[in-house]
Design a protein around this motif. Structure first.
Motif, PDB file in Angstrom:
ATOM      1  N   HIS A 146       8.817 105.380  88.009  1.00 42.91           N
ATOM      2  CA  HIS A 146      10.277 105.550  88.123  1.00 42.91           C
ATOM      3  C   HIS A 146      11.011 104.228  88.308  1.00 42.91           C
ATOM      4  O   HIS A 146      12.198 104.202  88.646  1.00 42.91           O
ATOM      5  CB  HIS A 146      10.598 106.548  89.242  1.00 42.91           C
ATOM      6  N   CYS A 156      13.357 111.437  82.087  1.00 42.05           N
ATOM      7  CA  CYS A 156      12.102 111.507  82.836  1.00 42.05           C
ATOM      8  C   CYS A 156      12.031 112.886  83.516  1.00 42.05           C
ATOM      9  O   CYS A 156      13.052 113.557  83.679  1.00 42.05           O
ATOM     10  CB  CYS A 156      12.150 110.400  83.885  1.00 42.05           C
ATOM     11  N   CYS A 158      11.939 113.466  86.493  1.00 42.53           N
ATOM     12  CA  CYS A 158      12.765 113.438  87.709  1.00 42.53           C
ATOM     13  C   CYS A 158      14.250 113.610  87.385  1.00 42.53           C
ATOM     14  O   CYS A 158      15.071 113.740  88.283  1.00 42.53           O
ATOM     15  CB  CYS A 158      12.549 112.122  88.469  1.00 42.53           C
ATOM     16  N   CYS A 163      13.787 105.729  83.641  1.00 43.92           N
ATOM     17  CA  CYS A 163      12.439 105.549  84.201  1.00 43.92           C
ATOM     18  C   CYS A 163      11.437 105.077  83.141  1.00 43.92           C
ATOM     19  O   CYS A 163      11.481 105.514  81.988  1.00 43.92           O
ATOM     20  CB  CYS A 163      11.922 106.860  84.774  1.00 43.92           C
TER      21      CYS A 163
END
Ligand SMILES: [Zn+2]
Length: 279
Positions: A146, A156, A158, A163
């Motif tokens: 990340h 990503c 997340c 990232c």
């Protein structure tokens, strides 16, 4: 008797170890999707005289609590508390890569700082210094995937778009190949090399650069004695190790890279081995 487990997204592997005679008396593998973790441990407790449980876990954990587990069903996140209260058995649980890093540290005989980076479906790292894991405030240190890198149209996992993991990970390669509907070959990197088109070249370039930037950042930040690279993508594409070694000086502080050894992981069962080292 010690129950050591490696709980991954696909399989749960476990060993029952007779710690007095230092002998493994049972070694089994179950399918994660069809074997709920807690009932499995309870069944083993009813059959064997288990005095301690140690788990390497494919998710984020902190102080005996499971914080996230993308591919594993968890009915009781406070797993250490649960087994302490109901069975009076101590349970240690650690993220699988952090657990693997402890095993690598012992295997390579490191005495200083080691970084273990895994490039498989995702891209993560674990740091061990003087034999101890570097954890950060919530045991989330080492989230190398990340680190911000180039903007990626596909975010990503997340949710962020910058990232490294959105460019440099097995999952990212698969997503990009699907995004551009590239004809697939036997592996994502071969698919990209054989595609012979500008989009595939860009994906490949971002993957290579992301990998080198991440390792270079780690070296400049931590000045490790050893970096161990592992994970499916690295093991299937060993040229990546040479690529990183030959280009690392262009991106990391040259004084830092001089003494850092970059090695390929040789352990097949590092998370399980590492779980035996959990306290
Ligand atoms: Zn991310």
């Amino acid at each position: 008797m010690l129950l050591a487990m490696d709980v991954g997204g696909t399989n749960i592997r476990y060993h029952l170890v007779d710690t007095i005679h230092n002998k493994t008396i049972l070694s089994e593998t179950k399918n994660t999707s069809t074997t709920p973790l807690i009932p499995l441990i309870e069944e083993l407790i009813s059959q064997y005289s288990i005095k301690k449980i140690a788990i390497a876990y494919a998710g984020q954990v902190n102080s005996g609590t499971i914080l996230s587990s993308p591919n594993i069903q968890v009915d009781e996140p406070n797993i250490a508390d649960y087994f302490a209260k109901n069975f009076n058995i101590p349970l240690a649980i650690e993220n699988d890569l952090k657990s693997a890093a402890l095993a690598e540290y012992e295997y390579w005989g490191c005495s200083g700082t080691m970084v273990v980076a895994s490039i498989g479906t995702g891209f993560g790292a674990a740091i061990v210094e003087d034999g101890k894991l570097l954890r950060g405030s919530h045991n989330l240190a080492g989230e190398i995937g990340h680190i911000p890198f180039r903007y990626s149209e596909i975010p990503c996992g997340c949710g962020n778009h910058y990232c490294i993991e959105a460019s440099a990970s097995g999952k990212a390669l698969e997503r990009w190949i699907e995004y551009y509907s590239l004809p697939t070959s036997n592996s994502p990197l071969t698919t990209l090399k054989e595609a012979n088109n500008p989009q595939a070249d860009t994906i490949l370039q971002n993957f290579h650069d992301g990998l080198i930037y991440a390792i270079a950042t780690t070296i400049s930040l931590l000045n490790p004695d050893i970096i161990v690279l592992g994970g499916g993508v690295i093991h299937k594409n060993r040229y990546l190790l040479e690529m990183i070694e030959s280009q690392i000086d262009r991106y990391a502080l040259p004084a830092s890279t001089k003494e850092t050894k970059i090695l390929l992981s040789e352990l097949k069962d590092a998370p399980l081995r590492g779980s035996l080292l959990l306290h």
